[in-house]
Design an enzyme around this catalytic site. Structure first.
Site, mmCIF file in Angstrom:
data_model
loop_
_atom_site.group_PDB
_atom_site.id
_atom_site.type_symbol
_atom_site.label_atom_id
_atom_site.label_comp_id
_atom_site.label_asym_id
_atom_site.label_seq_id
_atom_site.Cartn_x
_atom_site.Cartn_y
_atom_site.Cartn_z
ATOM 1 N N LYS A 87 -1.234 19.659 2.221
ATOM 2 C CA LYS A 87 -1.945 19.983 3.460
ATOM 3 C C LYS A 87 -3.449 19.910 3.194
ATOM 4 O O LYS A 87 -3.959 20.566 2.262
ATOM 5 C CB LYS A 87 -1.534 21.391 3.907
ATOM 6 C CG LYS A 87 -1.759 21.670 5.364
ATOM 7 C CD LYS A 87 -1.085 22.994 5.728
ATOM 8 C CE LYS A 87 -1.269 23.342 7.169
ATOM 9 N NZ LYS A 87 -0.828 24.716 7.443
HETATM 10 O O1 G3P Z 1 0.071 26.623 11.811
HETATM 11 C C1 G3P Z 1 -1.237 27.082 11.942
HETATM 12 C C2 G3P Z 1 -1.226 28.534 12.062
HETATM 13 O O2 G3P Z 1 -0.852 29.163 10.886
HETATM 14 C C3 G3P Z 1 -2.397 29.134 12.694
HETATM 15 O O3 G3P Z 1 -1.855 30.020 13.571
HETATM 16 O O4 G3P Z 1 -1.798 31.954 15.027
HETATM 17 O O5 G3P Z 1 -3.440 31.845 13.094
HETATM 18 O O6 G3P Z 1 -3.747 30.418 15.103
HETATM 19 P P1 G3P Z 1 -2.770 31.128 14.237
#
Ligand code: G3P
Length: 217
Positions: A87
């Site tokens: 990633k």
């Molecule tokens: O897959 C990306 C994720 O981990 C970010 O999610 O909820 O932190 O915006 P969030």
């Protein structure tokens, strides 16, 4: 549509795997820290633990922000387990690193995508997956799902193989809307995945079936 779970929590990964619908896992440094997994050795071991639970692709994120650092880190991550996908952040050296890994046959997931232009670059660099963060766009009053639609259109126009991995998914409607638009993959929390199961008429119907069965027994 592939279902990935977006967590570093092994119990939740096991639970999603047991459901039989899991196609992979995404993690990031914040999700690792949330589980108390710190230090390079522990983090690498945790990736292997995740790979041993699931059958599909497991995204492991580089921390370096320069090309050489990303290559070194990414190659080490890829060598950990055949299921590892490297990633990489959507920055200039990340695009270069993505192209490098793509030519070496190492799977990549370009992360922190917030525009269709970034998505186009990721596809041009041969990314296996690219991750638009829809929830974080919604957080700043910008339509995250509209970005998924734009990317779908662009990728279909040119037949790019790069898979749209809708990320920062927060709830079941995000999953359903991504499915309607045609995202290749969604990654979300277990709660959003399990939310798809729920309907009050299912519960009411099942309770009635069981009650009626029991009348005759
Ligand atoms: O897959 C990306 C994720 O981990 C970010 O999610 O909820 O932190 O915006 P969030």
């Amino acid at each position: 549509m592939k279902f990935f779970i977006d967590t570093a929590n092994l119990d939740q990964i096991r639970e999603a795997q047991a459901l039989g619908i899991l196609d992979g896992v995404t993690t990031n440094p914040s999700l690792m820290a949330k589980e108390g997994i710190t230090g390079q050795e522990n983090i690498l071991k945790h990736y292997v633990d995740i790979c041993n639970i699931v059958e599909g692709d497991v995204s492991a994120e580089v921390i370096s922000t320069d090309f050489e650092g990303m290559i070194k880190e990414g190659e080490a991550l890829a060598a950990l387990h055949p299921q590892i996908v490297v990633k990489i952040p959507m920055i200039k050296d990340g695009v270069k690193a993505c192209k490098y890994f793509s030519e070496k046959g190492i799977k990549t997931n370009v992360t922190l995508i917030f525009s269709a232009g970034q998505a186009l670059l990721a596809a041009k660099a041969g990314a296996t997956y690219m991750s638009p963060f829809i929830g974080r766009l919604d957080d700043i009053s910008t339509d995250g799902l509209n970005l998924i639609s734009e990317i779908r259109l662009i990728y279909d126009n040119y037949g790019f193989d790069t898979q749209i991995l809708a990320a920062s998914v927060r709830h079941t409607m995000h999953i359903m809307d991504c499915a309607k638009i045609g995202a290749d993959v969604m990654t979300g929390p277990l709660s959003a995945i399990e939310g798809l199961l729920k309907h009050p008429l299912t519960d009411i119907g099942l309770a009635k079936f069981l009650a009626d069965y029991n009348k005759g027994n």
